[in-house]
Design an enzyme around this catalytic site. Structure first.
Site, short mmCIF file in Angstrom:
data_model
loop_
_atom_site.label_atom_id
_atom_site.label_comp_id
_atom_site.label_asym_id
_atom_site.label_seq_id
_atom_site.Cartn_x
_atom_site.Cartn_y
_atom_site.Cartn_z
N ASP A 25 34.20 -34.29 -37.97
CA ASP A 25 33.70 -33.16 -39.35
C ASP A 25 33.33 -32.05 -39.33
O ASP A 25 33.67 -31.71 -40.29
CB ASP A 25 34.03 -35.02 -40.65
CG ASP A 25 35.83 -34.97 -41.00
OD1 ASP A 25 36.64 -34.40 -40.36
OD2 ASP A 25 35.70 -36.21 -41.11
N LYS A 85 37.92 -44.56 -42.65
CA LYS A 85 36.91 -44.13 -41.44
C LYS A 85 35.92 -44.71 -40.89
O LYS A 85 35.49 -45.04 -40.25
CB LYS A 85 36.51 -42.65 -41.77
CG LYS A 85 37.98 -41.41 -41.78
CD LYS A 85 37.16 -39.95 -42.54
CE LYS A 85 38.05 -38.81 -42.55
NZ LYS A 85 37.38 -37.58 -42.42
#
Length: 289
Positions: A111, A75
């Site tokens: 997220d 990420k």
């Protein structure tokens, strides 16, 4: 892309990148969203080591890739590979969703929105003013921390084995006096927390942090951003320690996927049926819903 390439990929290509990634439920989730909305797509899982991620992403784009998801441990590595970043990705310093725009990638992070939506809308929790302990300072923690602050939690304590990473995340969040970086070993000295979130992947091995029961306040909520067997150790500890609610990351996974799907296709799919089906096959450890 040549005509031959276009014929080889009649449906737009999407993928999730990670290591490991074969266990990912993302292909099943996006296939279900596509069927529900009659949107054709091809979604695959692509294993990519950190050193190979840039090349794998470039090859995916050359083969017609239009969007992607990024999971552990990639990420943060996705950030410099993007030509532009959305506000959520810029604040997080981590990308979990890629959108092809022209000749480059636009990076977003869904997220945090996914986690908050799962905890508030599905689990029915009020996050406001909750004193929060966030375990970990990597890409997963970076993805959820800004949204938790926006949702109105109280003080946020970030604990990590490497103090420098906790300091870096606290600096990126930019709220001194409300965000407090600490060493993981000091967690037992920080008092009680209303919300304890495991944002590490330690459940995949033997390095799960051991926390004292004293970190859990009365009616505390314990959340693991992982799902399935990886979440068992932390949430089993939380139950034994007296947490009022325990929540794994399955709902967050579905909700963040829906946010990404909307970025790609302009419509946000309903998540309830997909979540219900996945929960029936992954029925462990959730008591808040």
């Amino acid at each position: 892309m040549s005509p031959a390439d276009a014929d080889a990929y009649p449906s737009p290509r999407y993928a999730v990148f990670g290591q490991p990634v074969s266990h990912s439920l993302s292909p099943a989730i996006h296939a279900a969203f596509g069927r529900a909305l009659s949107i054709p797509l091809r979604y695959e899982a692509i294993e990519a080591a950190p050193a190979d991620f840039a090349d794998a992403l470039a090859a995916f784009a050359a083969g017609g890739g239009r969007g992607g998801n990024v999971t552990l441990p990639l990420k943060e590595l996705a950030v410099p590979l993007c030509a532009s970043l959305g506000d959520s990705a810029r604040r997080a310093g981590a990308v979990n969703t890629l959108v092809r725009r022209g000749d480059g990638w636009h990076g977003e992070n869904t997220d945090g929105r996914g986690l908050v939506r799962d905890l508030t809308d599905r689990a029915g929790l009020d996050l406001r003013a909750r004193r929060t302990l966030l375990i970990g300072a990597g890409g997963a923690a970076r993805g959820v921390a800004p949204a938790l602050l926006d949702a109105g939690i109280g003080d946020l304590y970030i604990v990590n084995r490497t103090g420098g990473r906790a300091d870096a995340l606290a600096d990126a969040l930019g709220q001194p006096g409300r965000v407090h970086p600490r060493y993981l070993d000091d967690a037992g000295k920080l008092g009680e927390f209303d919300l304890v979130i495991n944002a590490t992947s330690a459940g995949r091995g033997s390095g799960l942090p051991i926390l004292p029961r004293s970190v859990l306040a009365h009616r505390a909520v314990a959340v693991d951003l992982n799902y399935g067997e990886v979440a068992v150790r932390f949430l089993s500890w939380a139950r034994a320690a007296g947490a009022h609610d325990v929540v794994d990351g399955l709902g967050m996974l579905v909700e963040q996927a829906a946010e990404g799907f909307a970025l790609w296709h302009g419509v946000r799919p309903d998540t309830d049926e997909v979540y219900r089906q996945l929960r029936s096959r992954n029925a462990l450890l959730v008591t808040a819903d």
